[in-house]
Scaffold this motif. Structure first.
Motif, PDB file in Angstrom:
ATOM      1  N   VAL A  41      -3.851  50.402   3.001  1.00  0.00           N
ATOM      2  CA  VAL A  41      -3.105  50.749   1.781  1.00  0.00           C
ATOM      3  C   VAL A  41      -2.499  49.451   1.229  1.00  0.00           C
ATOM      4  CG1 VAL A  41      -1.184  52.043   0.770  1.00  0.00           C
ATOM      5  CG2 VAL A  41      -2.555  53.065   2.629  1.00  0.00           C
ATOM      6  N   GLY A  42      -2.796  49.203  -0.037  1.00  0.00           N
ATOM      7  CA  GLY A  42      -2.268  47.962  -0.646  1.00  0.00           C
ATOM      8  C   GLY A  42      -1.583  48.234  -1.974  1.00  0.00           C
ATOM      9  N   PHE A  43      -0.493  47.508  -2.203  1.00  0.00           N
ATOM     10  CA  PHE A  43       0.207  47.617  -3.493  1.00  0.00           C
ATOM     11  C   PHE A  43       0.030  46.301  -4.238  1.00  0.00           C
ATOM     12  CE2 PHE A  43       3.828  46.775  -6.218  1.00  0.00           C
ATOM     13  CZ  PHE A  43       3.864  47.914  -7.008  1.00  0.00           C
ATOM     14  N   PHE A  44      -0.405  46.418  -5.509  1.00  0.00           N
ATOM     15  CA  PHE A  44      -0.642  45.240  -6.342  1.00  0.00           C
ATOM     16  C   PHE A  44       0.346  45.256  -7.527  1.00  0.00           C
ATOM     17  CE2 PHE A  44      -4.341  45.651  -3.813  1.00  0.00           C
ATOM     18  CZ  PHE A  44      -4.931  44.397  -3.731  1.00  0.00           C
ATOM     19  N   LEU A  45       1.020  44.171  -7.705  1.00  0.00           N
ATOM     20  CA  LEU A  45       2.082  44.069  -8.722  1.00  0.00           C
ATOM     21  C   LEU A  45       1.527  43.453 -10.010  1.00  0.00           C
ATOM     22  CD1 LEU A  45       5.161  44.489  -9.143  1.00  0.00           C
ATOM     23  CD2 LEU A  45       5.461  42.096  -8.465  1.00  0.00           C
ATOM     24  N   LYS A  46       1.823  44.088 -11.133  1.00  0.00           N
ATOM     25  CA  LYS A  46       1.338  43.608 -12.424  1.00  0.00           C
ATOM     26  C   LYS A  46       1.973  42.275 -12.777  1.00  0.00           C
ATOM     27  CE  LYS A  46       0.684  45.019 -17.239  1.00  0.00           C
ATOM     28  NZ  LYS A  46       0.973  46.059 -18.272  1.00  0.00           N
ATOM     29  N   GLN A  47       1.137  41.353 -13.293  1.00  0.00           N
ATOM     30  CA  GLN A  47       1.597  40.025 -13.672  1.00  0.00           C
ATOM     31  C   GLN A  47       1.723  39.920 -15.199  1.00  0.00           C
ATOM     32  OE1 GLN A  47       2.365  37.763 -11.080  1.00  0.00           O
ATOM     33  NE2 GLN A  47       2.034  39.743 -10.047  1.00  0.00           N
ATOM     34  N   PRO A  48       2.471  38.914 -15.699  1.00  0.00           N
ATOM     35  CA  PRO A  48       2.642  38.762 -17.164  1.00  0.00           C
ATOM     36  C   PRO A  48       1.329  38.641 -17.922  1.00  0.00           C
ATOM     37  CG  PRO A  48       4.238  37.399 -15.990  1.00  0.00           C
ATOM     38  CD  PRO A  48       3.305  37.943 -14.951  1.00  0.00           C
ATOM     39  N   ASP A  49       0.281  38.091 -17.258  1.00  0.00           N
ATOM     40  CA  ASP A  49      -1.003  37.916 -17.967  1.00  0.00           C
ATOM     41  C   ASP A  49      -1.900  39.149 -17.878  1.00  0.00           C
ATOM     42  OD1 ASP A  49      -1.717  37.853 -15.328  1.00  0.00           O
ATOM     43  OD2 ASP A  49      -2.703  35.885 -15.411  1.00  0.00           O
ATOM     44  N   GLY A  50      -1.397  40.264 -17.285  1.00  0.00           N
ATOM     45  CA  GLY A  50      -2.171  41.510 -17.224  1.00  0.00           C
ATOM     46  C   GLY A  50      -2.959  41.693 -15.952  1.00  0.00           C
ATOM     47  N   THR A  51      -3.026  40.700 -15.106  1.00  0.00           N
ATOM     48  CA  THR A  51      -3.711  40.851 -13.814  1.00  0.00           C
ATOM     49  C   THR A  51      -2.749  41.481 -12.817  1.00  0.00           C
ATOM     50  OG1 THR A  51      -3.041  38.637 -13.097  1.00  0.00           O
ATOM     51  CG2 THR A  51      -5.131  38.824 -14.278  1.00  0.00           C
TER      52      THR A  51
END
Length: 599
Positions: A45-55
């Motif tokens: 299970v992984g959580f990915f955090l949104k970055q300012p550039d949309g990635t």
């Protein structure tokens, strides 16, 4: 049914755990561990955090075979992620060999056979993405587990939103406190140096930047000149040299023109995509983004604050812009006041130095004048003594001749001797005046007090001038309000000298058939004497100099010009005062007071 109850109990317990945490990192770690261990029993299970550039950058995971923080998901390369973002809803791929939407590099790296993707929505925006999958085998996940996982993600979203709101409130309070501290510190900064140090300290905190420049606006030349800098990327000297090379004006930099003329701040994230800034200047300093704030005092812009981002672009939030503007506004007034005060202090110091030099010169002149005055007084005293001896001898000789001791005289000879005698008397009076003046100047003059009847002094003075009164056919009137007690303690000879001086002047300036009046007023402790005449009066422009030494209102009348000056000093030595009133063509009245007792 029992399974559902157990799942919801687990969901409730894990929600309590999440909501008991106050750090975002801790919440997300509990979040991924709970999904992996308690809800789906998934391997990864992984959580990915949104970055300012949309990635989306890997942030938290349970036990991935790789470091999750090294993983980056780009929606442009991952159709599965694009669908989740577009629909803002969960999506499930049961077989990645058939459904090819997933980024193939990620599928191969993590051996993903099936995958569940869930968006974490916070305040109607995707905050992050959660991915659930097994390693090297398809997931055996039920619809119920997916629903519980979605519900748990929603609960986590609420917790994240609360944390963000709390952090925003904390940040707002910190900003408010920082602004209060800055305003207080600036109000207590009295010098320009203190204001600048305070400004740079608080602006670095407010802006998060280490490059801050203050420029002054020359309204006459329309130029923007470098003033003070705080930077770790460029020295003050380099900064000023580059400014001289570019020479910014509001004509060649429309950004500065708008900031100054419209008195409003500006923020540009890409300076080269905006036509307003002077690109030559920005290339020189390698500026990619910039914030500019006007310094406004007393309704006018006298400078700007520039906060550039050097070497890399920067995005600006409205709150940062407003916060930095508040610091600039507080600084503008403090800096303007300090500059004005220091300019004023500098002017005062310059004037003080000039005044000090002038005082030194004046002191030298005073000493020189005092020395010359002493020489003059010594000369007058010596000359008067030297003159008095031969004058006295001549007077004695004239008296002997006048009395006929050496033989009889005809009428012509008697007239000549009479003229000579009067001239000698006048000359002797002038010499005596000079001697009195010299003694007073040297502080060697002393009064000889005696008890005297003032009526007798008046009578004696009238007797002495009576022949002059008769010769000029004048009328002399003596008035007194005293019936008894006219005794005064004075230097009789000096008071007689004063009266004779005032009467002589009245006789000189009063035409034939005129009236001269002597009036005395006796009060309990003070005697007032008035000498009125109906003469020509004293011109208004000459009245201010009447008691000045060697001054004569009428230069056609012979004399030393010392009579009134000496009379004034004699009266003041007695403790009295003298003054006059005069109207040209209508006569004059001289008045003086004397204490009845010893002055």
């Amino acid at each position: 049914m029992v399974m559902e109850l157990i799942s919801f109990q687990k969901l409730f317990q894990m929600t309590k755990v999440i909501n008991s945490q106050f750090e975002m990192s801790e919440i997300l770690q509990v979040f991924v561990d709970a999904i992996a261990g308690e809800i789906t029993q998934a391997d990864l299970v992984g959580f990915f955090l949104k970055q300012p550039d949309g990635t989306f950058q890997g942030y938290k995971g349970n036990k991935l075979p790789v470091d999750i923080t090294e993983l980056l998901i780009d929606p442009r390369e991952d159709e599965f992620v694009r669908d989740i973002l577009r629909n803002q809803a969960s999506d499930y791929i049961s077989d990645t060999s058939i459904d090819l939407r997933l980024d193939q590099s990620k599928r191969q790296l993590l051996k993903i056979k099936s995958i569940l993707g869930i968006p974490v929505i916070v305040e109607n925006d995707v905050f992050g993405l959660v991915f659930v999958h097994d390693f090297g085998k398809p997931m055996n996940i039920t619809q119920e587990q997916m629903e519980v996982t979605e519900a748990f993600v929603n609960m986590a979203s609420v917790a994240i939103r609360n944390i963000r709101m709390f952090e925003q409130r904390q940040l707002l309070m910190e900003k408010q406190q920082l602004l209060l501290d800055a305003t207080k510190a600036l109000s207590e900064s009295l010098s320009v140096k203190d204001v600048l140090n305070t400004f740079f300290h608080y602006m670095r905190k407010a802006s998060g930047s280490k490059d801050i420049g203050i420029h002054l606006y020359n309204e006459k030349e329309h130029t923007i000149e470098p003033y003070q800098l705080s930077s770790e990327n460029v020295t003050v000297d380099e900064w000023k040299v580059k400014h001289r090379e570019v020479k910014l004006t509001i004509e060649n930099d429309r950004l500065l023109y708008e900031v100054i003329t419209q008195k409003k701040s500006a923020a540009i994230e890409d300076v080269y995509a905006d036509p307003r800034p002077n690109h030559k200047a920005f290339v020189s300093f390698d500026i990619r983004s910039i914030m500019v704030f006007p310094l406004v005092a007393k309704g006018s812009v006298y400078g700007v604050v520039a906060i550039p981002s050097i070497g890399k672009p920067r995005k600006y939030e409205a709150s940062i812009l407003e916060f930095c503007q508040s610091i600039s506004d507080a600084t503008a007034t403090a800096l303007s006041n300090a500059q004005h005060t220091e300019t004023l202090d500098h002017s005062v110091n310059e004037r003080s130095i000039e005044l000090q030099h002038a005082n030194f010169k004046l002191e030298g002149l005073v000493r020189e004048l005092e020395h010359l005055n002493e020489l003059k007084s010594d000369f007058i005293a010596t000359l008067s003594h030297e003159l008095r001896t031969p004058i006295t001898a001549v007077k004695g000789s004239v008296d002997i001749l006048s009395k006929g001791i050496l033989g009889g005289l005809n009428d012509s000879q008697k007239d000549l001797l009479d003229i000579a005698s009067k001239s000698i008397e006048r000359l002797l009076d002038q010499v005596n005046e000079l001697l009195d003046f010299a003694k007073m100047e040297n502080g060697k003059f002393e009064l000889v007090y005696t008890e005297a009847d003032f009526k007798e002094i008046i009578k004696e003075s009238v007797h002495i001038v009576q022949s002059l009164i008769n010769k000029k056919k004048l009328i002399l009137v003596v008035e007194s309000d005293a019936e008894t007690d006219t005794i005064v303690s004075v230097d009789k000879q000096r008071i007689l000298q004063i009266l004779l001086n005032l009467l002589s002047n009245a006789i000189k300036f009063t035409p034939p058939m005129g009236v001269i009046t002597i009036k005395t007023i006796f009060e309990e402790t003070v005697l007032t004497v008035e000498v009125h005449d109906s003469g020509i009066g004293i011109p208004y422009e000459k009245q201010k100099n009447i008691f000045t030494k060697f001054y004569q209102a009428n230069n056609q009348i012979n004399g030393t010009g010392l009579g009134l000056a000496i009379s004034k000093q004699l009266i003041e030595l007695h403790g009295g005062r003298i003054w006059f009133e005069s109207t040209e063509g209508q006569g004059s009245v001289f008045k003086f007071t004397l204490p009845k007792g010893r002055g």
